[in-house]
Structure formats: C-alpha cells, structure tokens
Write a protein that holds these residues in place. Structure first.
Motif, mmCIF file in Angstrom:
data_model
loop_
_atom_site.group_PDB
_atom_site.id
_atom_site.type_symbol
_atom_site.label_atom_id
_atom_site.label_comp_id
_atom_site.label_asym_id
_atom_site.label_seq_id
_atom_site.Cartn_x
_atom_site.Cartn_y
_atom_site.Cartn_z
ATOM 1 N N MET A 172 0.852 -1.198 0.000
ATOM 2 C CA MET A 172 0.000 0.000 0.000
ATOM 3 C C MET A 172 0.885 1.245 0.000
ATOM 4 O O MET A 172 1.748 1.396 0.854
ATOM 5 C CB MET A 172 -0.895 -0.004 1.249
ATOM 6 N N PRO A 173 0.713 2.146 -0.966
ATOM 7 C CA PRO A 173 1.571 3.329 -1.028
ATOM 8 C C PRO A 173 1.313 4.270 0.141
ATOM 9 O O PRO A 173 0.217 4.314 0.688
ATOM 10 C CB PRO A 173 1.158 3.968 -2.358
ATOM 11 N N GLU A 174 2.344 5.026 0.517
ATOM 12 C CA GLU A 174 2.212 5.999 1.588
ATOM 13 C C GLU A 174 1.408 7.203 1.076
ATOM 14 O O GLU A 174 1.474 7.563 -0.098
ATOM 15 C CB GLU A 174 3.592 6.477 2.050
ATOM 16 N N PRO A 175 0.636 7.879 1.975
ATOM 17 C CA PRO A 175 -0.018 9.125 1.586
ATOM 18 C C PRO A 175 1.031 10.121 1.104
ATOM 19 O O PRO A 175 2.179 10.097 1.540
ATOM 20 C CB PRO A 175 -0.685 9.587 2.891
ATOM 21 N N GLU A 176 0.609 11.031 0.213
ATOM 22 C CA GLU A 176 1.566 11.950 -0.393
ATOM 23 C C GLU A 176 2.289 12.805 0.634
ATOM 24 O O GLU A 176 3.501 13.017 0.536
ATOM 25 C CB GLU A 176 0.837 12.843 -1.405
ATOM 26 N N ASP A 177 1.551 13.314 1.646
ATOM 27 C CA ASP A 177 2.190 14.162 2.646
ATOM 28 C C ASP A 177 3.212 13.386 3.463
ATOM 29 O O ASP A 177 4.275 13.904 3.823
ATOM 30 C CB ASP A 177 1.152 14.806 3.563
ATOM 31 N N SER A 178 2.926 12.117 3.737
ATOM 32 C CA SER A 178 3.862 11.278 4.483
ATOM 33 C C SER A 178 5.117 11.009 3.666
ATOM 34 O O SER A 178 6.237 11.104 4.169
ATOM 35 C CB SER A 178 3.202 9.950 4.867
ATOM 36 N N ALA A 179 4.935 10.661 2.395
ATOM 37 C CA ALA A 179 6.081 10.381 1.533
ATOM 38 C C ALA A 179 6.988 11.601 1.428
ATOM 39 O O ALA A 179 8.221 11.481 1.408
ATOM 40 C CB ALA A 179 5.597 9.957 0.145
ATOM 41 N N THR A 180 6.383 12.798 1.382
ATOM 42 C CA THR A 180 7.180 14.029 1.325
ATOM 43 C C THR A 180 8.024 14.187 2.581
ATOM 44 O O THR A 180 9.224 14.507 2.510
ATOM 45 C CB THR A 180 6.266 15.249 1.160
ATOM 46 N N LEU A 181 7.404 13.950 3.736
ATOM 47 C CA LEU A 181 8.138 14.073 4.995
ATOM 48 C C LEU A 181 9.268 13.060 5.062
ATOM 49 O O LEU A 181 10.396 13.397 5.453
ATOM 50 C CB LEU A 181 7.203 13.883 6.185
ATOM 51 N N TYR A 182 9.013 11.824 4.667
ATOM 52 C CA TYR A 182 10.050 10.791 4.722
ATOM 53 C C TYR A 182 11.219 11.157 3.804
ATOM 54 O O TYR A 182 12.381 10.933 4.145
ATOM 55 C CB TYR A 182 9.477 9.433 4.341
ATOM 56 N N GLY A 183 10.900 11.723 2.661
ATOM 57 C CA GLY A 183 11.960 12.160 1.767
ATOM 58 C C GLY A 183 12.786 13.282 2.370
ATOM 59 O O GLY A 183 14.017 13.307 2.249
ATOM 60 N N GLN A 184 12.112 14.212 3.053
ATOM 61 C CA GLN A 184 12.820 15.316 3.711
ATOM 62 C C GLN A 184 13.718 14.808 4.830
ATOM 63 O O GLN A 184 14.841 15.289 5.007
ATOM 64 C CB GLN A 184 11.806 16.321 4.256
ATOM 65 N N LEU A 185 13.235 13.824 5.578
ATOM 66 C CA LEU A 185 14.043 13.261 6.666
ATOM 67 C C LEU A 185 15.269 12.550 6.113
ATOM 68 O O LEU A 185 16.365 12.640 6.688
ATOM 69 C CB LEU A 185 13.188 12.292 7.495
ATOM 70 N N LEU A 186 15.091 11.851 5.008
ATOM 71 C CA LEU A 186 16.228 11.161 4.401
ATOM 72 C C LEU A 186 17.261 12.163 3.897
ATOM 73 O O LEU A 186 18.475 11.966 4.057
ATOM 74 C CB LEU A 186 15.744 10.263 3.256
ATOM 75 N N GLU A 187 16.803 13.256 3.316
ATOM 76 C CA GLU A 187 17.720 14.296 2.856
ATOM 77 C C GLU A 187 18.438 14.937 4.037
ATOM 78 O O GLU A 187 19.644 15.239 3.967
ATOM 79 C CB GLU A 187 16.952 15.361 2.062
ATOM 80 N N SER A 188 17.714 15.135 5.147
ATOM 81 C CA SER A 188 18.342 15.669 6.352
ATOM 82 C C SER A 188 19.426 14.729 6.860
ATOM 83 O O SER A 188 20.497 15.172 7.303
ATOM 84 C CB SER A 188 17.286 15.883 7.448
ATOM 85 N N ALA A 189 19.168 13.438 6.784
ATOM 86 C CA ALA A 189 20.167 12.463 7.222
ATOM 87 C C ALA A 189 21.423 12.526 6.355
ATOM 88 O O ALA A 189 22.536 12.348 6.859
ATOM 89 C CB ALA A 189 19.563 11.058 7.187
ATOM 90 N N ARG A 190 21.246 12.784 5.077
ATOM 91 C CA ARG A 190 22.409 12.903 4.192
ATOM 92 C C ARG A 190 23.241 14.138 4.538
ATOM 93 O O ARG A 190 24.472 14.115 4.469
ATOM 94 C CB ARG A 190 21.951 12.984 2.733
ATOM 95 N N ARG A 191 22.554 15.217 4.902
ATOM 96 C CA ARG A 191 23.250 16.483 5.148
ATOM 97 C C ARG A 191 23.799 16.610 6.565
ATOM 98 O O ARG A 191 24.836 17.237 6.775
ATOM 99 C CB ARG A 191 22.302 17.655 4.883
#
Length: 294
Positions: free
Chosen positions: A1-20
């Motif tokens: 089941m795909p994640e809701p769009e707002d959730s997927a956006t947050l998860y992507g932001q957290l992953l980018e934060s982890a990279r930085r």
C-alpha cells in the motif's frame, strides 16, 4: 500500500536531512582512557538528587553515583534501540525497499547501531560496566519485539526517545559531565530528532483507519511500555554495587518530588502528542501517573 503523499514528502525530507546532517561516529566508538573525575550526567537527573541520602554523600561519591547511574541509563537506551530494530526490520522484510519510508528506516537502523557503539564507548570511558537488566525488563523486551504492532512499537520507542532527548539536552551542555557523555548526548539529540519525527508520522499513518477498540488498546499498551522503561531506569543492583542500602535508597527515590518533576518534564512533549492523536484515555492516564510521567 503506497504511503499518503504528505507522508512520503516528509520521509523524503528526513532522508535528505540524514544525508546532510549525520556524524562520523567512528571516533566515538571506543574509549581513549577513563574519566572518573566528573559526573556521568547532570546531577539533577539522578533519582536520588536532593534526597537525605544524596545530602549525606561527599562530592566524589555523588560523581561516582551519577557515573554508575548513567551507565545503566545508556544500557537501557541500547536495549530499546536494538528492540526497535528487531520489530521494524521484521515488519519491513519483504516490502518495497525503494519506498521513502523504508529507505529512511534503513538509515535509522544504521544510526541506531552506531549510537549503541557510541554509548558503549561512553560507558567504558567512564570506567564503568554494563548493568544487566532485571527479569521484568528482559521479559517485556521479548514480548515487545515479538508481538508489538505498528503504532504500539513506534509509540513505546517514542516514549523512551522523548525521555532521553530531554535528559541528554541537559547533559550535552553541562560542564560538570564527562566529555564522552556530553559528546554522545549531543550526537544522539541531533540524530534522534529525525527518528522521533519519523515515529510520529508513522503512528499518524497507522492510526488513520484503525478502529476505536484498537486505538484504545494501543493507548494502554504504549502506556505500559512507557511505565516499564521509566521504572527500569532505577535498578537496585547499581545502588547495591555502590554499597548503598537499597531499601533506604528506594524510599528516598519514591518520596523524591524533584525526581518526579524531572520525569514529568521529560515526557511533556510525548503526552501532548499522544493526547492529540487520541492515545491518552483514562486507563493510560492512570498508568502514566503511576509512572510519575503525568
């Protein structure tokens, strides 16, 4: 089941934060000698702080006490982080690994393993040893990692992380505290902020379509988990190891309003979040009060 769009956006932001914003913890993994001249943590976080037993202690005895206590606290943190990984990796073993939330989970597990090594290094640099957990915590750890479902797993871990977050913010800036603990606390606070955001969002996602009965049961189980963590931070073995009268120490801790106040402060953000998400029913409130968390 795909994640809701707002959730997927947050998860992507957290992953980018982890990279930085992540730390190279290889230098924190192992001790470079012992530090027995400072406190292991901010003294005000000792369950005995301000009690008659504390007042009778000399300053070197107080420093030794906090080093022993924080070594146990960090052991509980390691136990919690390992249990979290077991639960979450088991539940995500066969899902799409390219999903944003799963990629962040992999990053989180990498962080947690390095944090555990970092805490072990801090314990060694304090000149202390790991304190085995009592049987109740060992049993409940097995129950948690075997049976906890989605929002319960994230909720119990979030409870532990919130308490450590507030404590370690104090430890990280306190010059009275040994450098190894200050450093590991700072790193943990920075990196765990992402993990806590992740846990809150995953809980929201899982709670969207659950029944009222499941929400009620989950609220109670999260409270029970928080209670076990809070009570598990006080381990009679560490006081006996220091030659203290455990009965007298327990009586002082149980009567210590300062200790209760500090832990209510530590869990205030958690309680606010749980209340907002409908996870603070009457039974749960009673458990939190018995844990001195509310």
């Amino acid at each position: 089941m795909p994640e809701p769009e707002d959730s997927a956006t947050l998860y992507g932001q957290l992953l980018e934060s982890a990279r930085r914003l992540s730390f190279d913890l290889r230098d924190c993994e192992a001790g470079t000698g012992t530090d027995t001249d400072r406190h292991g943590m901010t003294p005000e976080w000792s369950p005995l702080y301000g009690t008659p037993m504390w007042i009778r202690m000399s300053e070197p005895e107080r420093r030794r006490l906090t080093r022993r206590e924080v070594s146990h606290f960090l052991g509980v943190a390691i136990w919690l982080e390992v249990a979290l990984q077991i639960v979450l990796l088991r539940r995500n073993h066969s899902v799409d690994p390219t999903r944003a939330d799963v990629k962040f989970l992999f990053n989180e597990c990498a962080d947690e393993n390095m944090h555990s090594l970092m805490f072990v290094g801090a314990i060694e640099q304090l000149g202390e040893r790991y304190s085995p957990l009592d049987r109740v915590m060992l049993l409940m750890g097995w129950v948690f990692r075997t049976f906890a479902w989605n929002e319960v797993a994230y909720g119990i871990v979030l409870a532990g992380e919130e308490v450590f977050d507030v404590m370690q913010r104090d430890w990280s800036i306190d010059e009275r505290v040994a450098p190894a603990v200050r450093r590991s606390s700072y790193v943990h606070v920075v990196e765990e902020s992402r993990h806590m955001s992740f846990a809150r969002q995953k809980m929201r996602d899982h709670l969207r379509e659950v029944s009222r009965v499941r929400r009620y049961v989950s609220a109670v189980l999260i409270a029970v988990g928080a209670h076990i963590i809070a009570k598990g931070l006080v381990n009679k073995a560490i006081y006996r190891d220091l030659g203290l009268d455990w009965r007298a120490a327990k009586l002082d801790i149980d009567r210590n309003e300062h200790h209760r106040m500090m832990f209510r402060r530590a869990t205030a953000p958690l309680v606010e979040f749980l209340d907002r998400e409908g996870l603070l029913n009457g039974v749960a409130r009673t458990i939190y009060r018995k844990s001195n968390l509310l």
